[in-house]
Design a protein around this motif. Structure first.
Motif, PDB file in Angstrom:
ATOM      1  N   SER A  54       9.229   0.242 -12.760  1.00  0.00           N
ATOM      2  CA  SER A  54       7.938  -0.424 -12.907  1.00  0.00           C
ATOM      3  C   SER A  54       8.076  -1.933 -12.788  1.00  0.00           C
ATOM      4  N   ILE A  55       9.179  -2.481 -13.303  1.00  0.00           N
ATOM      5  CA  ILE A  55       9.413  -3.929 -13.200  1.00  0.00           C
ATOM      6  C   ILE A  55       9.605  -4.321 -11.736  1.00  0.00           C
ATOM      7  N   LEU A  56      10.404  -3.529 -11.016  1.00  0.00           N
ATOM      8  CA  LEU A  56      10.674  -3.829  -9.608  1.00  0.00           C
ATOM      9  C   LEU A  56       9.400  -3.751  -8.777  1.00  0.00           C
ATOM     10  N   GLN A  57       8.586  -2.755  -9.024  1.00  0.00           N
ATOM     11  CA  GLN A  57       7.329  -2.640  -8.286  1.00  0.00           C
ATOM     12  C   GLN A  57       6.390  -3.784  -8.609  1.00  0.00           C
ATOM     13  N   ILE A  74      15.776  -2.255  -0.683  1.00  0.00           N
ATOM     14  CA  ILE A  74      16.612  -1.572  -1.675  1.00  0.00           C
ATOM     15  C   ILE A  74      15.785  -0.920  -2.781  1.00  0.00           C
ATOM     16  N   SER A  75      14.453  -1.023  -2.683  1.00  0.00           N
ATOM     17  CA  SER A  75      13.597  -0.544  -3.772  1.00  0.00           C
ATOM     18  C   SER A  75      13.711   0.968  -3.990  1.00  0.00           C
ATOM     19  N   LEU A  76      13.705   1.737  -2.896  1.00  0.00           N
ATOM     20  CA  LEU A  76      13.703   3.206  -3.039  1.00  0.00           C
ATOM     21  C   LEU A  76      14.966   3.729  -3.719  1.00  0.00           C
ATOM     22  N   VAL A  88       0.830  -1.209   0.000  1.00  0.00           N
ATOM     23  CA  VAL A  88       0.000   0.000   0.000  1.00  0.00           C
ATOM     24  C   VAL A  88       0.864   1.259   0.000  1.00  0.00           C
ATOM     25  N   PHE A  89       1.858   1.282   0.889  1.00  0.00           N
ATOM     26  CA  PHE A  89       2.720   2.467   1.016  1.00  0.00           C
ATOM     27  C   PHE A  89       4.056   2.176   0.329  1.00  0.00           C
ATOM     28  N   LYS A  90       4.059   2.207  -0.982  1.00  0.00           N
ATOM     29  CA  LYS A  90       5.233   1.811  -1.759  1.00  0.00           C
ATOM     30  C   LYS A  90       6.426   2.722  -1.512  1.00  0.00           C
ATOM     31  N   ASP A  91       6.175   3.984  -1.255  1.00  0.00           N
ATOM     32  CA  ASP A  91       7.278   4.922  -1.021  1.00  0.00           C
ATOM     33  C   ASP A  91       7.993   4.635   0.296  1.00  0.00           C
ATOM     34  N   ALA A 126       8.300   1.492   1.456  1.00  0.00           N
ATOM     35  CA  ALA A 126       8.549   0.050   1.460  1.00  0.00           C
ATOM     36  C   ALA A 126       9.893  -0.305   2.074  1.00  0.00           C
ATOM     37  N   TRP A 127      10.889   0.588   1.918  1.00  0.00           N
ATOM     38  CA  TRP A 127      12.216   0.276   2.456  1.00  0.00           C
ATOM     39  C   TRP A 127      12.206   0.223   3.979  1.00  0.00           C
ATOM     40  N   ILE A 128      11.371   1.074   4.599  1.00  0.00           N
ATOM     41  CA  ILE A 128      11.255   1.041   6.067  1.00  0.00           C
ATOM     42  C   ILE A 128      10.623  -0.279   6.504  1.00  0.00           C
ATOM     43  N   ILE A 129       9.582  -0.673   5.785  1.00  0.00           N
ATOM     44  CA  ILE A 129       8.898  -1.923   6.105  1.00  0.00           C
ATOM     45  C   ILE A 129       9.833  -3.105   5.842  1.00  0.00           C
ATOM     46  N   GLY A 130      10.702  -2.979   4.819  1.00  0.00           N
ATOM     47  CA  GLY A 130      11.678  -4.029   4.540  1.00  0.00           C
ATOM     48  C   GLY A 130      12.613  -4.247   5.711  1.00  0.00           C
ATOM     49  N   ILE A 131      13.023  -3.157   6.361  1.00  0.00           N
ATOM     50  CA  ILE A 131      13.880  -3.271   7.550  1.00  0.00           C
ATOM     51  C   ILE A 131      13.155  -4.019   8.667  1.00  0.00           C
TER      52      ILE A 131
END
Length: 416
Positions: free
Chosen positions: A213-216, A195-197, A75-78, A80-85
């Protein structure tokens, strides 16, 4: 006496009926095992313990938290790196949390509960059951005078097999495969999210590359798959419909016949201490073995040379496998003897390393002891934890390989 797989299969068949922890049938099976060990000449003790099945609750909680983090990442793609941690931290601490839950779910002998144990007790249903512990009688009663000296100088081997059973709608191999996928896929998802951002920001400056777009898309597809894979694991049922012939009456049948063979071998009984440990509550998170280690840790540490050989689901037509502590810094002499023996007997063996497969050697290995499990992987293994885990799927080959390897290993230990 030579190990006879048909005898082990017979003992297995006698025990093969639903015997979940807390049921009347569990108590009947316990009494039958005790009577047989006493008939072989062993002194048998009942080690009662109380525990809560909080591990199941913790697994469900951790899976739900993981699913929530996946949804937030989608939902919050921007962010996502925080959620990844957060997800990476969750997976890295997964085993530590479950180990702590295991330790806290066992009521100490003093009856005094720590704050953590009180939490574990509230999260799970409480059970009281027992482990059976049988010891060989030495040939010469005069040795009793120097028993203390012998205890620290003679090698000591534990032959272990849990006797409880359970049933689930989802076969064990599918369940373990799902757990492996959720853990592996979850780690991948967390790293990609982490690492997405920076990747998206970098490649957004390159107009001819559509990596953002591929990564998302990869994150979205993998996240949705993980959600579907995690959902059935949160609501795993536990019942008492499986006869438990393979898992683990076959392990108990093998250990019972090994106990019978060793009782008739004076040459072995004079040179090695043998303890037959038949734990309960393995199917509820290794509670029986964990309770034994927790309550007898100081005594175990006094042993000069100790080996723990566990048998789990060995009675099928398949390949003999070993499960070790996976400790590269501390080589296992027991594992070396098993591999050497398999080579001498021309038995093909494999390392079994399926994520999520729990066996009773683990609490011993975590305490620093040389502990190995033997299992057999075959087509019939698919029926474990189902109503089809019945005597019809047993096969002498599994008993023969596991039993003969164990006897040869005991002989090697005393002949060093």
């Amino acid at each position: 006496m030579i190990f006879n797989p048909i005898t082990a299969l017979y003992y297995t068949a006698c025990l093969s009926r639903p015997r979940m922890v807390g049921t009347e049938e569990e108590q009947k099976v316990t009494n039958e095992i005790k009577e047989l060990l006493e008939y072989f000449g062993y002194q048998v003790e009942e080690h009662h313990f109380t525990f809560a099945n909080a591990i199941n609750s913790f697994v469900s909680i951790l899976l739900i938290v993981n699913m929530i983090l996946i949804v937030l990442a989608l939902v919050f793609k921007d962010s996502a790196w925080i959620i990844g941690i957060l997800m990476l931290g969750l997976f890295l601490s997964f085993n530590h949390i479950l180990n702590a839950a295991e330790h806290g779910s066992i009521v100490p002998r003093t009856g005094e509960l720590s704050a953590w144990s009180k939490i574990c007790m509230r999260l799970g249903k409480q059970y009281t059951t027992m482990n059976l512990v049988a010891k060989t009688l030495r040939v010469s009663e005069t040795l009793r005078v120097s028993a203390k000296t012998l205890r620290v100088s003679r090698p000591h081997i534990y032959l272990v097999a849990h006797y409880d059973s359970k049933s689930q709608i989802m076969p064990i191999l599918i369940r373990i495969s799902l757990f492996a996928f959720v853990i592996g896929g979850g780690l991948t998802f967390s790293v990609i999210s982490l690492i997405s951002l920076p990747l998206i920001s970098f490649f957004s400056t390159i107009s001819f590359i559509s990596l953002p777009s591929i990564l998302q898309s990869i994150i979205s597809i993998l996240g949705i798959i993980l959600l579907f894979a995690s959902f059935p694991l949160v609501f795993l049922d536990v019942g008492n419909k499986s006869p438990g012939a393979i898992d683990n009456a076959s392990g108990v049948g093998t250990v019972l016949h090994l106990a019978e063979c060793i009782a008739l071998r004076e040459d072995l009984r004079e040179k090695i201490d043998v303890t037959i440990l038949i734990p309960s509550a393995e199917e509820m998170g290794l509670m029986g073995a964990a309770a034994y280690v927790k309550h007898h840790l100081e005594t175990l540490k006094q042993e000069k040379e100790i080996f723990i050989l566990n048998f789990d689901s060995v009675g099928v037509d398949g390949r003999l496998c070993y499960v070790d502590a996976n400790n590269k810094h501390k080589p296992s002499r027991l594992l070396s003897l098993i591999k050497q023996t398999c080579g001498e007997l021309k038995i093909r063996s494999n390392h079994f390393a399926l994520v999520g497969a729990l066996m009773d050697h683990i609490p011993f290995a975590q305490a620093g002891f040389d502990a190995i499990s033997l299992t057999t992987s075959g087509k019939a293994s698919w029926w474990i934890h189902t109503q089809n885990d019945s005597v019809e799927h047993l096969h002498p080959k599994g008993f023969s390989e596991a039993g003969n390897v164990a006897m040869r290993v005991v002989e090697k230990i005393v002949s060093k």
